[in-house]
Each structure stands twice: as structure tokens, then as C-alpha cells.
Design an enzyme around this catalytic site. Structure first.
Site, mmCIF file in Angstrom:
data_model
loop_
_atom_site.group_PDB
_atom_site.id
_atom_site.type_symbol
_atom_site.label_atom_id
_atom_site.label_comp_id
_atom_site.label_asym_id
_atom_site.label_seq_id
_atom_site.Cartn_x
_atom_site.Cartn_y
_atom_site.Cartn_z
ATOM 1 C CD GLU A 103 -2.862 -1.208 2.322
ATOM 2 O OE1 GLU A 103 -2.305 -1.605 3.364
ATOM 3 O OE2 GLU A 103 -4.053 -0.896 2.258
ATOM 4 C CD GLU A 123 -3.424 -5.873 3.785
ATOM 5 O OE1 GLU A 123 -3.465 -6.676 2.821
ATOM 6 O OE2 GLU A 123 -2.803 -4.793 3.740
HETATM 7 C C1 LIG Z 1 -5.976 1.338 12.772
HETATM 8 C C2 LIG Z 1 -4.843 0.587 12.044
HETATM 9 C C3 LIG Z 1 -4.848 0.872 10.596
HETATM 10 C C4 LIG Z 1 -4.056 -0.166 9.902
HETATM 11 C C5 LIG Z 1 -4.242 -0.057 8.402
HETATM 12 C C6 LIG Z 1 -4.093 -1.372 7.739
HETATM 13 C C7 LIG Z 1 -2.741 -1.539 7.147
HETATM 14 C C8 LIG Z 1 -2.556 -2.811 6.398
HETATM 15 O O1 LIG Z 1 -3.522 -2.941 5.384
HETATM 16 C C9 LIG Z 1 -2.589 -3.985 7.326
HETATM 17 C C10 LIG Z 1 -1.382 -4.835 7.178
HETATM 18 O O2 LIG Z 1 -0.414 -4.531 6.545
HETATM 19 S S1 LIG Z 1 -1.460 -6.306 7.983
HETATM 20 C C11 LIG Z 1 0.089 -7.054 7.645
HETATM 21 C C12 LIG Z 1 0.119 -7.608 6.280
HETATM 22 N N1 LIG Z 1 1.341 -8.351 6.104
HETATM 23 C C13 LIG Z 1 1.381 -9.676 6.213
HETATM 24 O O3 LIG Z 1 0.403 -10.343 6.419
HETATM 25 C C14 LIG Z 1 2.738 -10.305 6.060
HETATM 26 C C15 LIG Z 1 3.001 -11.231 7.204
HETATM 27 N N2 LIG Z 1 4.334 -11.813 7.150
HETATM 28 C C16 LIG Z 1 4.650 -12.819 6.319
HETATM 29 O O4 LIG Z 1 3.862 -13.264 5.516
HETATM 30 C C17 LIG Z 1 6.014 -13.418 6.454
HETATM 31 O O5 LIG Z 1 6.469 -13.151 7.754
HETATM 32 C C18 LIG Z 1 7.061 -12.864 5.438
HETATM 33 C C19 LIG Z 1 6.702 -13.392 4.049
HETATM 34 C C20 LIG Z 1 7.092 -11.375 5.441
HETATM 35 C C21 LIG Z 1 8.460 -13.390 5.844
HETATM 36 O O6 LIG Z 1 8.425 -14.790 5.956
HETATM 37 P P1 LIG Z 1 9.669 -15.589 6.575
HETATM 38 O O7 LIG Z 1 10.908 -15.085 5.964
HETATM 39 O O8 LIG Z 1 9.302 -17.028 6.440
HETATM 40 O O9 LIG Z 1 9.730 -15.166 8.099
HETATM 41 P P2 LIG Z 1 8.656 -15.398 9.262
HETATM 42 O O10 LIG Z 1 9.133 -16.465 10.156
HETATM 43 O O11 LIG Z 1 7.277 -15.488 8.730
HETATM 44 O O12 LIG Z 1 8.745 -13.973 10.001
HETATM 45 C C22 LIG Z 1 9.948 -13.567 10.632
HETATM 46 C C23 LIG Z 1 9.581 -12.769 11.863
HETATM 47 O O13 LIG Z 1 8.925 -11.566 11.456
HETATM 48 C C24 LIG Z 1 7.685 -11.434 12.113
HETATM 49 N N3 LIG Z 1 6.764 -10.742 11.199
HETATM 50 C C25 LIG Z 1 6.544 -11.016 9.910
HETATM 51 N N4 LIG Z 1 5.683 -10.130 9.393
HETATM 52 C C26 LIG Z 1 5.363 -9.269 10.390
HETATM 53 C C27 LIG Z 1 4.518 -8.142 10.470
HETATM 54 N N5 LIG Z 1 3.838 -7.688 9.419
HETATM 55 N N6 LIG Z 1 4.425 -7.522 11.658
HETATM 56 C C28 LIG Z 1 5.106 -7.955 12.724
HETATM 57 N N7 LIG Z 1 5.922 -9.021 12.698
HETATM 58 C C29 LIG Z 1 6.043 -9.670 11.540
HETATM 59 C C30 LIG Z 1 7.277 -12.857 12.411
HETATM 60 O O14 LIG Z 1 6.325 -12.924 13.444
HETATM 61 C C31 LIG Z 1 8.600 -13.483 12.784
HETATM 62 O O15 LIG Z 1 8.879 -13.077 14.091
HETATM 63 P P3 LIG Z 1 9.658 -14.032 15.104
HETATM 64 O O16 LIG Z 1 9.613 -13.296 16.380
HETATM 65 O O17 LIG Z 1 11.017 -14.194 14.509
HETATM 66 O O18 LIG Z 1 8.862 -15.311 15.121
#
Ligand SMILES: CCCCCCC[C@H](O)CC(=O)SCCNC(=O)CCNC(=O)[C@H](O)C(C)(C)COP(=O)([O-])OP(=O)([O-])OC[C@H]1O[C@@H](n2cnc3c(N)ncnc32)[C@H](O)[C@@H]1OP(=O)([O-])[O-]
Ligand SMILES: NC(=O)c1ccc[n+]([C@@H]2O[C@H](COP(=O)([O-])OP(=O)(O)OC[C@H]3O[C@@H](n4cnc5c(N)ncnc54)[C@H](O)[C@@H]3O)[C@@H](O)[C@H]2O)c1
Length: 711
Positions: A103, A123
Site C-alpha cells: 500500500e 490482510e
Molecule cells: C488502525 C490501524 C490501521 C491499519 C491499516 C491497515 C494496514 C494494512 O492494510 C494492514 C497490514 O499490513 S497487515 C500485515 C500484512 N502483512 C502480512 O500479512 C505479512 C506477514 N508476514 C509474512 O507473511 C512473512 O512473515 C514474510 C513473508 C514477510 C516473511 O516470511 P519468513 O521469511 O518465512 O519469516 P517469518 O518467520 O514469517 O517472520 C519472521 C519474523 O517476522 C515477524 N513478522 C513477519 N511479518 C510481520 C509483520 N507484518 N508484523 C510484525 N511481525 C512480523 C514474524 O512474526 C517473525 O517473528 P519471530 O519473532 O522471529 O517469530
């Protein structure tokens, strides 16, 4: 945070820094706001590039922050401000650009990505929608049809896919500098563009809504995603953004978003396994396997061979029955080809050789046994294996619940024996239970966990008890379903309630699919049924329902015979239809046993099936057969179709309220005192007694209780 530097010339470089994935935490957002301001104020800067540290652009909003109060600059106005600036801003994408990361890139005027970058808006998998303008900007750039697919599924693709949608330009070298100055920005601000829609836009939106409702029964986020895209198609940008915000607020406050975010983290928690002995990744070296063998090429063995070969492992596939071997040597290569194609695998998969001679496994490093679920046969196979394999070969069993330690005991190296419990179809299903016995070495567990990871499985280390974790919990669930039939329900009624809860299949449809003979064989092995066993409704001192045995005795083994709890078009048929035979059979059964059918409310069906299963989950935690509730929840979400938006059985228990679960179990146990599975577990009682702490605190509580011998 975000750092600022000036590249030679007039380009300002902003680098997001928040390891490991540069998630948009409050500090990163503040850093972006500050550095963009700095670039705007510097008269020598004519263009800005935003990139991420360590070859990763950005993994999206910082999911860990969702649980607390929102601090720092909000994302939506921050991205809007970037889009509005009058110096060109480019996103230079390496690694990942996911969710809020993509985004942010959509708010930039240009996007340039490395050919291996992975992009998407996942998301929906966290119970949300792309709420930082993604639901409004993406369709304006790539059109409504493509955006609907991406946003409602959360699917991720590489940059070539997105470049074909004109979302970005691809470069194959490392992105170090990008120059995009001197061009007009008017048409580069996505919020100013119309949303390209097909002529039949209403029908497209209606069809997508029907599809998402069918695909993810009861899930709120996919529906909200379609609604947000409806707004993008029909409203001006500003109103679309208002709709996006309203929908996001509703989702954000829903239990489903909390459940899905919990599921995201629990998947990562279980990957960091540790055993009661203290063994873990940190102190246990895994061996890298390149040659393996599979013994028994039935339903499971075939899938396991494919899963191994897809990982690039050479496999010796052994089967003693000639007909099965001939069939497997035809079917397995075709399965492998299909699956490799589905996964777009360019590299050639591992080589498979078929054999009827167990002697041919002598050179492999790891064996997975998948013969019939029969202890004496498995013991015979393990004795044979230990005599033909090289010393040091890991011997694994795919048993659904037999004692791993008994198998280990007949081998020369009991430390090298573990369970590798796959789920059908083994090359597709994501779950692998790695079963450690009292003598399994940390090295053997680490190797099996590592191998599971290489195969793309969610591997969960579990203790050695009958049925391990998943099937042990399934037993009381199936038992309650059978008792409900005795008391007056029909298979359809029970299944409908469970499907309404969100299971893709109710318990009876699922049993028909897996084959009713699987459980029948296990019950015979346990001495619960078979010749010489009296046909009563109490066996081995507890209530027992002979209903499923009698269905099997009637030759109805489920889909494979075209008849089970339902009828099908023929053997192998997939569409379940209610069967008058079953109703007559149930009536005759009740009459024979003097049972009077009563009308059973959906709430009772749901409570008895789910709470009996959850109660066994507490017993499992109490017995230290699973390290924590996250392990159980991952097993149920990835192996048993537990609806992800309910987090998993243990998370669900926390959401319902532990006090309520305890009270309802007490009620049902009072009504059915001859059903031990309904007797509330000590751990559940202890948790309620200390004020029902949240699920994230249970692990700590259990460990403390164990130290003080309260459990
Ligand atoms: C009012 C609010 C307004 C909000 C507005 C909305 C904004 C938006 O639309 C919402 C989002 O973006 S929602 C987000 C949308 N994004 C997603 O859904 C992406 C989610 N992430 C993934 O799909 C995978 O982690 C990757 C492909 C990035 C990396 O894969 P890989 O290489 O196999 O590695 P791994 O083992 O998977 O992760 C390594 C470490 O990083 C950590 N961590 C990862 N992402 C994190 C995050 N966003 N955050 C924090 N931590 C995150 C993970 O927990 C782990 O920690 P640990 O302590 O070491 O266990
Ligand atoms: N079917 C499932 O859904 C499922 C799921 C998880 C685990 N399991 C477990 O996997 C194992 C296999 O189950 P399945 O459903 O694939 O059974 P299956 O009946 O489909 O296949 C078993 C195969 O083993 C072969 N076999 C028997 N003895 C052998 C020997 N000595 N050497 C080589 N091959 C031999 C048989 O000929 C048969 O082809 C069982 O332990 C079962 O409990 C099954």
C-alpha cells in the site's frame, strides 16, 4: 525507523529499518514522515526513492502493534501525503512488499521491483482488509477483476505477475538507485484515476460475493473485502476511503481478526519447538536428508513419496503387494508431475525408484514406514529395517496413533526412531506431527522437524500417547457425534451445525471421505469391537456406540464403497446425499436398544462435539503431550479443517470463556456420567480458578503448576 541519505546527484534515499521484515511500526512511520519532509525541504533533491533494509522492502503493518493502542503517525494520511508531494517518489522493492508495504508502494508515483520480489495484500488472512488505501488504489491501477482476486484471496505473486498488470517495472539486478525525476506526476497519483471495471460489473461483484461466502463460511473479512471493492468501483476515491475505514474498524474489533492474528503467530511459535527434555533447535543439530525410503504404497505412502520427491529427495518406494506396486508406479509419477506443475516448480524433482524388496533401502538416510495400522505388522517391518539399514539411519513411522516407543524398542538404535504423522493427501496437507518417544534423540526430532519444513509443512512436535494430539482429540469429538445419533440426531443435522461453525466438512462427511474402515480397524485393534465382543452400549467400563461398527459391517465404508453415512453416485463418488437406509437403520437401532429419539438443539450438538474435543486438549496440555495451546491450535487449523477464523480449539475456548466451557462440560457430564471425556480436565479447572488467563499465558502457567506439582 527510516534513514535518510543523498545519492550522488539529486536523489534522496529513504531506507526503512525494522528487522526482520521492516514492518511499519510507529517508529518506522515516524521515520518516513520525517525523512519525506526532509527530502521536500532540500532544494537539491528532485526525486525520492523509498527502499527497505536487508533486501526486504516491507512486510506491512506491524501486526504486533494491533494488540495495543495505536501510537505514532497513522498510515493512511502518511501514504496520502507521499502521493500528494510534488517531487516524484519511487518505491524500490526487493524481497517482500506485503499488505501495508504494498500500500505504501501504491502511494508512491513509481514502483520498481527486483525480479524475485514477492508482492501481495494478505490482510484477509489476518481478518482485515487492505486498510491503508489498498482496496481503493489497487483496483484503480490493475482493474477491478484482478484486484478482487488478489484482495479476497490474499494471494502473493512475484514481480513478473505484477509487471504484466502494469503495477511495476522489473529489474533483475540489485536495486541500488532509481532515477525517475523530470516527469509529470498528474497521472501517477492512483487516487485520481477511475477504476477500470468490466461491463458486467454487478454480476462480477455478485458472483465473487457468492464465491467468497462459500469458500470461507462464516468469515467476515473476505466479505468486507468485496464490499470495499464495490465501493472502489462505484464511489469517488474519498468516499471509497471512508467505506474502507468503516469496514476496517468493524473487522479490527471483531474476534475473528484476533483469532487470525493469533493463528499467524502460533504458526511461528510451533516452528520454534522445544521438548520437555530441553532439546530445541538451539541445541539439536538436524541432518540434511538427500536419500529416503517409503515402505507401503497405499493412500499415505504414495503422497509421502511425492512430498519427498518434490523437495528434491531421491526416494526408494517399497511395496510388497504386486498389484499395489504396479499401480503405484503408474500413479505416483503422474501425481508428482501434476503437483510440480501446480507449484510451478522449475527444478527437477527427486528421482523415485520402485521396489518390492526391503533390502533396497539399505543406502538411504531416512525411512518412513506407511504400512497398515497394525502393531504386529509394524513391529515386523521395524525389525527388518533395523537389520538391513546402515547404522545411523533414521526410522520413522506414519502411524496414526500407535506407540512409537514399542517400535523403537525392536530396533538397534531406539534414539533414531520418531513418528512422522502426515495427513491425507500427504503431498497436499500442510500438517506434520513429529512424534517423539521417551527415547527419541534430539537429533532425530530436529531432523524430522527440518525435513517437514523443507517439505513446506507446518511441523509440530508432539508427545507419544495413543492418537498423539490430533487423533486423541478427535476421538471424543467422533464419540459425541455418534452418541447424538443414538439420542435422535441425523448425520445431516450434526454436519450442518459443524459446517455452520465453519468446518469445511461435518464429522460424518469427513468420516465418509477418510474411510470408515480406518477407525473400525483401530477399534478392533483396541478390542472394542470384532468377533467375540459382546454387542452392548457399554464397553471397557464406559459408554460405547456400536453404530459406526454396524455401518461398516453392512459394507458401507464411505466414499470408497459409494455408501457410508451418506450415499454417493458410486464408489469414489464425491457428492454426499442423505440416505433413507441410514434413517431406517438408526430407527431400528434405537428401537433395539430402547432409546427414544428426542429433538436436539443445534447448540447442544455444537457444545458436545466441540467442548469434548477442547476438554481433551486441556488433558493433552496437562500431560505435556503438546508444548502449548498454540501447538494444538496449529494442528487443528492445518490438519483437521478447524476454521482459521476461530483460531483453533484452545483459542476458541478462551474466546468463549473458560468459565463457560467448564460450566457446560459439568452440565453435559452430569447428564452423561458414563462418558469420561465430558469430565472437565484438572487444568481447565485450575485455569478458571486463577481467573481464566489469556491463551498466551497458559504455557507459563502450566510450567509453573508442573514445578509445584499441581498438575
Ligand atoms: C488502525 C490501524 C490501521 C491499519 C491499516 C491497515 C494496514 C494494512 O492494510 C494492514 C497490514 O499490513 S497487515 C500485515 C500484512 N502483512 C502480512 O500479512 C505479512 C506477514 N508476514 C509474512 O507473511 C512473512 O512473515 C514474510 C513473508 C514477510 C516473511 O516470511 P519468513 O521469511 O518465512 O519469516 P517469518 O518467520 O514469517 O517472520 C519472521 C519474523 O517476522 C515477524 N513478522 C513477519 N511479518 C510481520 C509483520 N507484518 N508484523 C510484525 N511481525 C512480523 C514474524 O512474526 C517473525 O517473528 P519471530 O519473532 O522471529 O517469530
Ligand atoms: N489414510 C489416512 O488418512 C491416514 C492418515 C494418516 C496416517 N495414516 C497411517 O498411515 C499408514 C498407512 O495407511 P494407508 O491409509 O496408506 O493404508 P493403505 O491400506 O492404503 O496402504 C498400506 C499399504 O502398505 C502395504 N504393505 C503392507 N505390508 C507391507 C510390508 N510389509 N511392506 C511394504 N508394504 C506393505 C499394503 O500392501 C498397502 O499398499 C497407517 O499406519 C495409517 O494409520 C493413514
Amino acid at each position: 525507523m527510516a534513514t535518510y541519505s543523498r545519492l550522488p546527484g539529486s536523489v534522496a534515499l529513504i531506507t526503512l529499518q525494522n528487522p526482520p521484515v521492516n514492518a511499519l511500526s510507529a517508529a518506522v512511520r515516524q521515520g518516513i514522515v520525517d525523512t519525506v519532509q526532509r527530502a521536500l525541504k532540500d532544494p537539491k533533491v528532485t526525486s525520492v526513492v523509498i527502499c527497505g533494509q536487508n533486501g526486504k522492502f516491507c512486510g506491512g503493518a506491524d501486526i504486533r502493534e494491533f494488540a495495543g493502542p495505536m501510537l505514532g503517525p497513522p498510515l493512511v494520511p502518511m501514504i496520502h501525503a507521499i502521493e500528494a508531494v510534488d517531487k516524484p517518489v519511487a518505491a524500490a522493492i526487493e524481497g517482500v512488499a506485503l499488505g501495508g508495504g504494498l500500500e505504501l508502494a501504491l502511494g508512491c508515483h513509481y514502483r520498481i521491483a527486483h525480479s524475485k520480489a514477492l508482492l501481495g495484500l494478505p490482510e484477509v488472512t489476518l481478518g482485515l482488509l487492505p486498510g491503508a488505501g489498498g482496496s481503493q488504489r489497487l483496483p484503480r491501477l490493475i482493474g477491478l477483476t484482478a484486484a478482487l482476486d488478489l484482495i479476497t484471496t490474499g494471494r502473493q505473486h512475484d514481480s513478473s505477475f505484477f509487471s504484466s498488470l502494469h503495477l511495476l517495472c522489473v529489474c533483475s539486478q540489485s536495486i541500488s538507485s532509481v532515477c525517475v525525476s523530470g516527469q509529470s506526476l498528474d497521472s501517477r497519483r492512483l487516487s485520481t484515476l477511475p477504476c477500470p471495471c468490466p461491463p458486467d460489473v454487478d454480476s462480477l461483484l455478485d458472483k465473487t460475493m457468492v464465491k467468497v461466502r462459500q469458500r470461507s463460511r462464516g468469515a467476515l473479512a473476505p466479505v468486507a473485502c468485496v464490499q470495499a471493492l464495490m465501493a472502489a468501483a462505484s464511489l469517488p476515491y474519498t468516499q471509497g476511503m471512508e467505506k474502507e475505514r468503516d469496514l476496517l474498524t468493524t473487522l479490527f474489533n471483531s474476534g475473528q481478526a484476533r483469532a487470525l492474528q493469533y493463528a499467524f503467530f502460533s504458526q511461528r511459535v510451533v516452528g520454534k519447538w522445544s521438548l520437555p527434555s530441553g532439546a530445541s533447535w538451539d541445541n539439536s543439530a538436524a541432518r540434511t536428508i538427500s536419500k529416503a525410503a517409503v515402505i507401503g504404497l497405499g493412500t499415505m505412502g504414495r503422497g509421502i513419496v511425492v512430498a519427498l520427491a518434490l523437495t528434491g529427495i531421491s526416494v526408494v518406494a517399497v511395496e510388497t503387494q504386486e498389484k499395489q506396486l504396479a499401480e503405484a508406479s503408474q500413479v505416483v509419477p503422474a501425481m508428482l508431475q501434476r503437483e510440480a506443475g501446480r507449484r510451478s516448480l522449475a527444478t527437477p524433482p527427486g528421482v523415485i525408484s520402485f521396489s518390492s524388496n526391503l533390502q533396497d533401502v539399505c543406502e538411504v538416510e531416512l525411512v518412513i514406514e506407511a504400512v497398515f495400522e497394525d502393531m504386529s505388522l509394524k513391529l515386523q517391518v521395524f525389525r527388518h529395517l533395523t537389520s538391513v539399514c546402515r547404522p545411523g539411519t533414521l526410522l520413522c513411522s506414519n502411524t496414526s496413533g500407535l506407540d512409537i516407543d514399542r517400535l523403537a524398542a525392536v530396533t538397534q538404535s531406539p534414539g533414531l526412531v520418531v513418528g512422522m504423522h502426515f495427513f491425507a493427501p500427504a503431498h497436499v496437507m500442510k500438517l506434520l506431527e513429529v512424534v517423539y518417544g521417551p527415547r527419541s534423540s534430539p537429533e532425530a526430532v530436529a531432523t524430522a522437524m527440518q525435513l517437514g519444513k523443507r517439505m513446506g509443512k507446518v511441523s509440530v512436535a508432539v508427545g507419544n500417547c495413543p492418537g498423539f494430539v490430533g487423533n486423541r482429540m478427535l476421538k471424543p469429538y467422533l464419540e459425541q457425534a455418534n452418541f447424538l445419533l443414538e439420542e435422535g440426531a441425523t448425520p445431516q443435522q450434526v454436519d450442518e451445525v459443524l459446517e455452520e461453525f465453519g468446518f469445511p466438512m461435518g464429522v460424518f462427511r469427513m468420516s465418509d471421505l477418510s474411510g470408515l474402515d480406518v477407525g473400525w480397524r483401530i477399534r478392533k485393534e483396541a478390542g472394542l469391537t470384532g468377533p467375540g465382543v459382546e454387542s452392548t452400549r457399554t464397553r471397557q467400563g464406559r459408554r460405547y456406540s456400536p453404530l459406526p461398527d454396524q455401518v461398516c459391517e453392512a459394507g458401507r465404508l464411505g466414499q470408497k464403497t459409494g455408501r457410508g453415512w451418506y450415499q454417493y453416485d458410486g464408489p469414489g463418488g464425491r457428492v454426499a446425499r442423505s440416505d433413507h437406509w441410514v434413517n431406517i437403520f438408526l430407527e431400528a437401532y434405537r428401537a433395539e436398544h430402547g432409546l427414544v429419539a428426542r429433538s436436539i438443539a443445534p447448540e447442544e450438538i455444537l457444545e458436545r462435539c466441540l467442548y469434548a474435543l477442547i476438554n481433551e486438549g486441556f488433558n493433552i496440555l496437562q500431560d505435556a503431550m503438546a508444548a502449548g495451546p498454540e501447538d494444538i491450535d496449529a494442528i487443528y487449523v492445518f490438519g483437521y479443517g478447524w476454521p482459521r477464523h476461530h483460531g483453533g480449539p484452545m483459542f476458541h475456548a478462551g474466546q468463549v470463556g473458560l468459565g463457560r466451557i467448564l460450566e457446560r462440560l459439568q452440565h453435559h457430564h452430569h447428564n452423561h456420567p458414563d462418558v469420561p471425556h465430558l469430565k472437565p480436565s484438572t487444568l481447565l479447572r485450575r485455569l478458571v480458578a486463577v481467573g481464566s488467563p489469556p491463551v498466551q499465558k497458559w504455557r507459563e502457567f502450566i510450567n509453573k503448576e508442573r514445578v509445584h506439582s499441581q498438575l
